[in-house]
Enzyme design. Structure first.
Site, short mmCIF file in Angstrom:
data_model
loop_
_atom_site.label_atom_id
_atom_site.label_comp_id
_atom_site.label_asym_id
_atom_site.label_seq_id
_atom_site.Cartn_x
_atom_site.Cartn_y
_atom_site.Cartn_z
N GLU A 1 -84.62 11.86 -2.15
CA GLU A 1 -84.48 10.43 -3.00
C GLU A 1 -84.93 9.81 -1.80
O GLU A 1 -82.94 9.45 -0.57
CB GLU A 1 -83.36 10.11 -3.16
CG GLU A 1 -83.20 11.10 -4.57
CD GLU A 1 -81.82 10.23 -5.48
OE1 GLU A 1 -82.27 9.85 -6.83
OE2 GLU A 1 -80.86 9.83 -4.78
N ASN B 1 -77.94 8.42 -13.22
CA ASN B 1 -77.09 8.21 -12.44
C ASN B 1 -77.07 6.38 -12.55
O ASN B 1 -77.56 5.76 -12.80
CB ASN B 1 -77.66 7.76 -10.86
CG ASN B 1 -75.97 7.61 -10.05
OD1 ASN B 1 -74.95 7.78 -10.47
ND2 ASN B 1 -76.99 7.60 -8.42
N TRP B 2 -75.52 5.48 -13.62
CA TRP B 2 -75.70 5.50 -13.70
C TRP B 2 -74.49 4.11 -13.07
O TRP B 2 -74.13 2.85 -13.41
CB TRP B 2 -74.51 4.66 -15.36
CG TRP B 2 -75.51 5.45 -17.01
CD1 TRP B 2 -76.52 5.92 -16.44
CD2 TRP B 2 -74.43 5.51 -17.92
NE1 TRP B 2 -77.15 6.32 -17.51
CE2 TRP B 2 -76.15 5.98 -18.43
CE3 TRP B 2 -73.32 5.35 -18.63
CZ2 TRP B 2 -75.48 6.48 -20.04
CZ3 TRP B 2 -73.53 5.64 -20.02
CH2 TRP B 2 -74.63 5.79 -20.86
N LYS B 3 -74.60 4.69 -12.19
CA LYS B 3 -73.90 4.10 -11.07
C LYS B 3 -72.08 2.91 -11.66
O LYS B 3 -71.94 3.85 -12.27
CB LYS B 3 -74.35 3.02 -10.04
CG LYS B 3 -76.13 4.08 -9.54
CD LYS B 3 -77.07 2.97 -8.45
CE LYS B 3 -78.30 3.84 -8.04
NZ LYS B 3 -78.78 4.02 -7.55
N HIS C 1 -75.38 11.27 -2.50
CA HIS C 1 -75.91 10.24 -2.71
C HIS C 1 -75.95 9.50 -1.73
O HIS C 1 -75.31 9.25 -0.64
CB HIS C 1 -75.38 9.81 -3.95
CG HIS C 1 -76.68 8.61 -4.43
ND1 HIS C 1 -76.64 7.73 -3.94
CD2 HIS C 1 -77.54 9.18 -5.62
CE1 HIS C 1 -77.61 6.73 -4.54
NE2 HIS C 1 -78.46 7.12 -5.29
N GLY D 1 -83.66 2.10 -5.85
CA GLY D 1 -83.08 0.18 -6.17
C GLY D 1 -84.64 -0.92 -5.35
O GLY D 1 -83.47 -1.88 -5.35
N GLY E 1 -82.29 6.01 -10.90
CA GLY E 1 -80.75 5.23 -11.09
C GLY E 1 -81.12 3.51 -11.84
O GLY E 1 -80.56 4.32 -13.38
N GLY E 2 -81.34 3.45 -11.63
CA GLY E 2 -81.32 2.06 -12.98
C GLY E 2 -82.51 1.15 -14.17
O GLY E 2 -81.24 1.21 -15.09
N SER F 1 -86.53 4.81 -7.71
CA SER F 1 -87.22 3.61 -8.13
C SER F 1 -88.28 4.32 -10.00
O SER F 1 -90.05 4.23 -9.93
CB SER F 1 -88.50 2.65 -7.66
OG SER F 1 -87.46 1.85 -6.78
N GLU G 1 -75.96 6.40 -1.18
CA GLU G 1 -75.11 5.18 -1.31
C GLU G 1 -73.67 6.59 -0.80
O GLU G 1 -73.26 4.52 0.27
CB GLU G 1 -75.32 4.70 -2.37
CG GLU G 1 -76.74 3.90 -2.58
CD GLU G 1 -76.48 3.51 -4.40
OE1 GLU G 1 -75.56 3.70 -5.40
OE2 GLU G 1 -77.69 3.41 -4.76
#
Ligand code: PEP
Length: 250
Positions: free
Chosen positions: A166, A9-11, A94, A172, A233-234, A212, A96
């Site tokens: 998640e 997920n490149w957000k 998600h 993150g 993610g990151g 993470s 977020e």
């Protein structure tokens, strides 16, 4: 070995040119991987990345989708538009989206049913906040998100849905659930699925872990019986960290 499903997920990162460059690098480096792989760039990069992924073993995902077919919905993207851009997977619910944009289980369920109707593979994200976990509400929160998120999904359609567990406090933050903790929640999700559907469907469900995930912890997470993949993610923003996660088994 079962096939693991690793998604990135490149957000809200990367321009179109940067996305194309990263996608090209991933396609080259992930050729022949035995994992199922998906990357979800920003909406603006989807069409350009689709041309890079064509003919590769990397699927294209979107990070969100509007809840309607079409019409006067300023700022929203329809399932048909996603498919037109080459998308086959969509991340829904998600944390977020749930927490920063106040998406409800009802809205997420509406999107999920619409995604299935249009032949998109939904990844339904669920997970508790730290306060919910510390308050002893982990199971009830996750249960509600699973039950409400899947409302109206027939057992025959369930195989097209992916669940991503998640824990919000691990996204993150550099904090990862221990493999044992994550496995226990995945097992709980399977128990809920068994109640809703059947043991067979519960066992067959692909449940990704997210929070993470890094090259250093991917293998020990994936070693757990109830963990079938990762939503990253990151660490999905660089080939040097995403490739070893996808190929954790090597
Ligand atoms: C995510 O965004 O779904 C996620 C799990 O992020 P990170 O890997 O950065 O914790």
């Amino acid at each position: 070995m079962k096939q693991y499903y690793i998604a990135g997920n490149w957000k809200m990162h990367r321009t179109i040119a940067e996305s194309v460059e990263l996608a090209k690098e991933l396609v080259a480096k992930l050729e022949g991987s035995s994992s199922k792989i998906m990357i979800a760039p920003a909406f603006t990069s989807l069409a350009a990345v689709a041309t890079v992924l064509k003919g590769s073993n990397v699927l294209l995902g979107a990070q969100n989708m509007g809840p309607e077919e079409q019409g006067a919905h300023t700022g929203e993207i329809s399932p048909a538009m996603l498919k037109d851009a080459g998308v086959s997977v969509v991340i829904l619910g998600h944390s977020e989206r749930r927490h920063s944009y106040l998406e409800t289980d009802e809205l997420i369920n509406k999107k999920l049913l619409l995604a299935l109707k249009h032949g998109l593979e939904p990844i339904l994200c669920v997970g508790e906040t730290l306060a919910e976990r510390e308050g002893g509400n982990l199971e009830s929160v996750v249960r509600t998100q699973v039950v409400e998120g899947l409302k109206g999904v027939a057992e025959t359609e369930l195989a097209k849905v992916i669940i991503a567990y998640e824990p919000v406090w691990a996204i993150g933050t550099g904090k990862t659930a221990t493999p044992e903790d994550a496995d226990a929640v995945h097992a709980y999700i399977r128990r809920v699925l068994k109640e809703l559907y059947s043991e067979k469907s519960a066992v067959a469900m692909t449940i990704q872990y997210g929070g993470s995930v890094k090259p250093e912890n991917a293998a020990e997470l994936m070693a757990k019986a109830n963990i079938d993949g990762a939503l990253v993610g990151g660490a999905s923003l660089k080939a040097e960290s995403f490739v070893p996660i996808v190929n954790f088994y090597k």
